[in-house]
Design an enzyme around this catalytic site. Sequence first.
Site, mmCIF file in Angstrom:
data_model
loop_
_atom_site.group_PDB
_atom_site.id
_atom_site.type_symbol
_atom_site.label_atom_id
_atom_site.label_comp_id
_atom_site.label_asym_id
_atom_site.label_seq_id
_atom_site.Cartn_x
_atom_site.Cartn_y
_atom_site.Cartn_z
ATOM 1 N N HIS A 28 56.282 -46.074 56.005
ATOM 2 C CA HIS A 28 55.487 -46.562 54.880
ATOM 3 C C HIS A 28 54.039 -46.856 55.251
ATOM 4 O O HIS A 28 53.326 -47.536 54.520
ATOM 5 C CB HIS A 28 56.161 -47.777 54.236
ATOM 6 N N ASP B 155 55.830 -58.376 50.724
ATOM 7 C CA ASP B 155 56.168 -58.271 49.297
ATOM 8 C C ASP B 155 57.273 -57.254 49.074
ATOM 9 O O ASP B 155 58.013 -57.329 48.106
ATOM 10 C CB ASP B 155 54.954 -57.780 48.487
ATOM 11 N N GLU C 246 50.349 -66.548 46.171
ATOM 12 C CA GLU C 246 49.655 -65.289 46.427
ATOM 13 C C GLU C 246 48.647 -65.046 45.311
ATOM 14 O O GLU C 246 48.706 -65.672 44.261
ATOM 15 C CB GLU C 246 50.668 -64.142 46.480
HETATM 16 C C1 FAD Z 1 54.709 -50.411 48.832
HETATM 17 C C2 FAD Z 1 54.239 -51.092 50.085
HETATM 18 C C3 FAD Z 1 54.132 -52.481 50.083
HETATM 19 C C4 FAD Z 1 53.716 -53.152 51.222
HETATM 20 N N1 FAD Z 1 53.610 -54.510 51.185
HETATM 21 C C5 FAD Z 1 53.213 -55.194 52.264
HETATM 22 C C6 FAD Z 1 53.108 -56.613 52.245
HETATM 23 O O1 FAD Z 1 53.363 -57.251 51.257
HETATM 24 N N2 FAD Z 1 52.718 -57.240 53.385
HETATM 25 C C7 FAD Z 1 52.424 -56.556 54.527
HETATM 26 O O2 FAD Z 1 52.108 -57.192 55.526
HETATM 27 N N3 FAD Z 1 52.481 -55.214 54.567
HETATM 28 C C8 FAD Z 1 52.859 -54.525 53.461
HETATM 29 N N4 FAD Z 1 52.902 -53.163 53.506
HETATM 30 C C9 FAD Z 1 52.458 -52.493 54.722
HETATM 31 C C10 FAD Z 1 53.620 -52.353 55.683
HETATM 32 O O3 FAD Z 1 53.960 -53.601 56.232
HETATM 33 C C11 FAD Z 1 53.233 -51.443 56.842
HETATM 34 O O4 FAD Z 1 52.812 -50.205 56.338
HETATM 35 C C12 FAD Z 1 54.412 -51.267 57.786
HETATM 36 O O5 FAD Z 1 53.926 -50.699 58.981
HETATM 37 C C13 FAD Z 1 55.452 -50.365 57.190
HETATM 38 O O6 FAD Z 1 56.659 -50.466 57.909
HETATM 39 P P1 FAD Z 1 57.469 -49.150 58.281
HETATM 40 O O7 FAD Z 1 58.787 -49.611 58.760
HETATM 41 O O8 FAD Z 1 57.442 -48.180 57.172
HETATM 42 O O9 FAD Z 1 56.586 -48.672 59.515
HETATM 43 P P2 FAD Z 1 55.957 -47.233 59.873
HETATM 44 O O10 FAD Z 1 54.984 -46.841 58.818
HETATM 45 O O11 FAD Z 1 57.036 -46.282 60.161
HETATM 46 O O12 FAD Z 1 55.188 -47.625 61.205
HETATM 47 C C14 FAD Z 1 54.048 -48.462 61.168
HETATM 48 C C15 FAD Z 1 53.443 -48.671 62.549
HETATM 49 O O13 FAD Z 1 54.352 -49.402 63.363
HETATM 50 C C16 FAD Z 1 54.742 -48.639 64.492
HETATM 51 N N5 FAD Z 1 56.173 -48.892 64.689
HETATM 52 C C17 FAD Z 1 57.189 -48.660 63.833
HETATM 53 N N6 FAD Z 1 58.349 -49.073 64.342
HETATM 54 C C18 FAD Z 1 58.070 -49.573 65.569
HETATM 55 C C19 FAD Z 1 58.858 -50.151 66.604
HETATM 56 N N7 FAD Z 1 60.177 -50.319 66.475
HETATM 57 N N8 FAD Z 1 58.230 -50.548 67.731
HETATM 58 C C20 FAD Z 1 56.896 -50.411 67.875
HETATM 59 N N9 FAD Z 1 56.101 -49.874 66.936
HETATM 60 C C21 FAD Z 1 56.678 -49.466 65.797
HETATM 61 C C22 FAD Z 1 54.416 -47.208 64.129
HETATM 62 O O14 FAD Z 1 54.199 -46.415 65.279
HETATM 63 C C23 FAD Z 1 53.176 -47.372 63.298
HETATM 64 O O15 FAD Z 1 52.043 -47.578 64.102
HETATM 65 C C24 FAD Z 1 53.351 -52.443 52.387
HETATM 66 C C25 FAD Z 1 53.440 -51.047 52.397
HETATM 67 C C26 FAD Z 1 53.885 -50.376 51.273
HETATM 68 C C27 FAD Z 1 53.977 -48.883 51.295
#
Ligand code: FAD
Length: 397
Positions: A111, A174, A285
């Site tokens: 994400h 969120d 918020e």
């Molecule tokens: C609809 C939506 C709502 C969101 N709302 C919020 C919010 O309210 N608050 C907030 O803080 N953020 C929010 N985000 C942002 C979100 O927290 C970040 O984009 C987060 O990185 C997404 O998590 P993911 O599991 O999809 O990670 P990915 O997108 O898969 O990875 C994100 C980063 O983390 C690294 N990573 C992933 N897993 C690991 C691991 N196990 N060890 C080390 N590094 C790792 C990846 O290499 C990359 O750099 C939102 C995003 C979206 C799309």
Amino acid sequence: MKHHPISLFGQHNIFFLKFFIILFLSCIATRFNFCLSNIPSSLKTLPLVGHLSFDELSLTKASRDFGNRYQYHPMAILYPNSVSDIANTIKHIWNMGHSSHLTVAARGHGHSLSGQAQTHGGIVINMESLKVYEMNVDVIGNDSPYIDVSGGELWINILHESLRYGLTPRSWTDYLHLTVGGTLSNAGVSGQAFKHGPQISNVQQLEIVTGTGEVVNCSKDQNGELFHSVLGGLGQFGIITRARILLEPAPSMVKWIRVLYSDFTAFTNDQERLISEENAFDYIEGFVIINRTGLLNNWRSSFNPQDPLQATHFKSDGKTLFCLELAKYFNFQEMDIVNQEVERHLSHLNYIQSTLFQTEVTYVEFLDRVHVSEIKLRSKGGTIEHLLLFQMKIFST
Ligand SMILES: Cc1cc2nc3c(=O)[nH]c(=O)nc-3n(C[C@H](O)[C@H](O)[C@H](O)COP(=O)(O)OP(=O)(O)OC[C@H]3O[C@@H](n4cnc5c(N)ncnc54)[C@H](O)[C@@H]3O)c2cc1C
Ligand SMILES: *[C@@H]1O[C@H](CO)[C@@H](O)[C@H](O)[C@H]1NC(C)=O
Ligand SMILES: *[C@@H]1O[C@H](CO)[C@@H](O)[C@H](O)[C@H]1NC(C)=O
């Protein structure tokens, strides 16, 4: 043991482009075959419980993310089935030395918005397949209860597991369909952060695979430098394979309130007032609402379609509005007291009087609210851009 930040993990676009050009040129300069075939075949010899995939469909999937703006095609995807799968792969790449130019990126739920979980020509580690640790809640012994989870676990699953013990993580994002590793690599911010800090402040211990392929535990007191680097480390300091998340008793219900402001100063004054008052709310918020393409209506319907106040016809006249969103946690028997308290706090605020929306929902409905509006939005053909606009907000921290 000393841990150095290393450039093995992930990539940032400009560096990556550079690496790619260097890699390309050195391929031509040396033996072309070495670059294209030797690396995958040496990877294929790794003893893995899970597997590496070179399959085009998996590669294409891992070259996309939620933002849909960057696409980097990896060489392979690791689907780990043990922590040593990750450790062995990274150790192998580390031993290849710098000249391999092979990069690694952990992918949580993908994400990210700008390719952070992608790597061009490198190896993407699909963290969601790491289901080696059962989620384990510990309610006794420690100062505070906690849950141990895999780095690839989704927060929504952690919520449901903790609730079986009447407990819950304290600080959220969120949106809960994100992985632990993904949000802890950033910060994990939502309306509880003013009270508990972001998610990275609510972690007691991590298990990490370092850039050299070692598996180590870290906490404030053990390998502290690594612990603080990985938390909020954008995936650059190691792979989070397990995390210990602090818990608190879970409420059953939430009083959920939204009010609008057209005056920014009135809005921030009220936010600051509520944040500095002890125990006024459990969640605070703020959103900026730009009246574009029916977004305002969408904001309302996502809140609560049954709310009679929906009928109120409020017109923004194209102005930018500020939404203060508040929540108070409670259990059924406390309903009357909570209503009185909330009323008292609201009476001191300077929002536009006709814009008070309030409702009572279960704790789970409240925490999973963005997923519900996502489903609604998608069913109406809404785009990701709408959701992100909806998500644009000023955090009250
Ligand atoms: C609809 C939506 C709502 C969101 N709302 C919020 C919010 O309210 N608050 C907030 O803080 N953020 C929010 N985000 C942002 C979100 O927290 C970040 O984009 C987060 O990185 C997404 O998590 P993911 O599991 O999809 O990670 P990915 O997108 O898969 O990875 C994100 C980063 O983390 C690294 N990573 C992933 N897993 C690991 C691991 N196990 N060890 C080390 N590094 C790792 C990846 O290499 C990359 O750099 C939102 C995003 C979206 C799309
Ligand atoms: C890390 O901690 C967990 C839980 O306390 C333990 O089971 C595991 O063996 C530890 N791992 C290492 C590499 O020390
Ligand atoms: C949004 O702005 C337009 C003018 O740009 C106005 O006509 C409309 O009523 C506004 N919508 C709401 C819900 O306030």
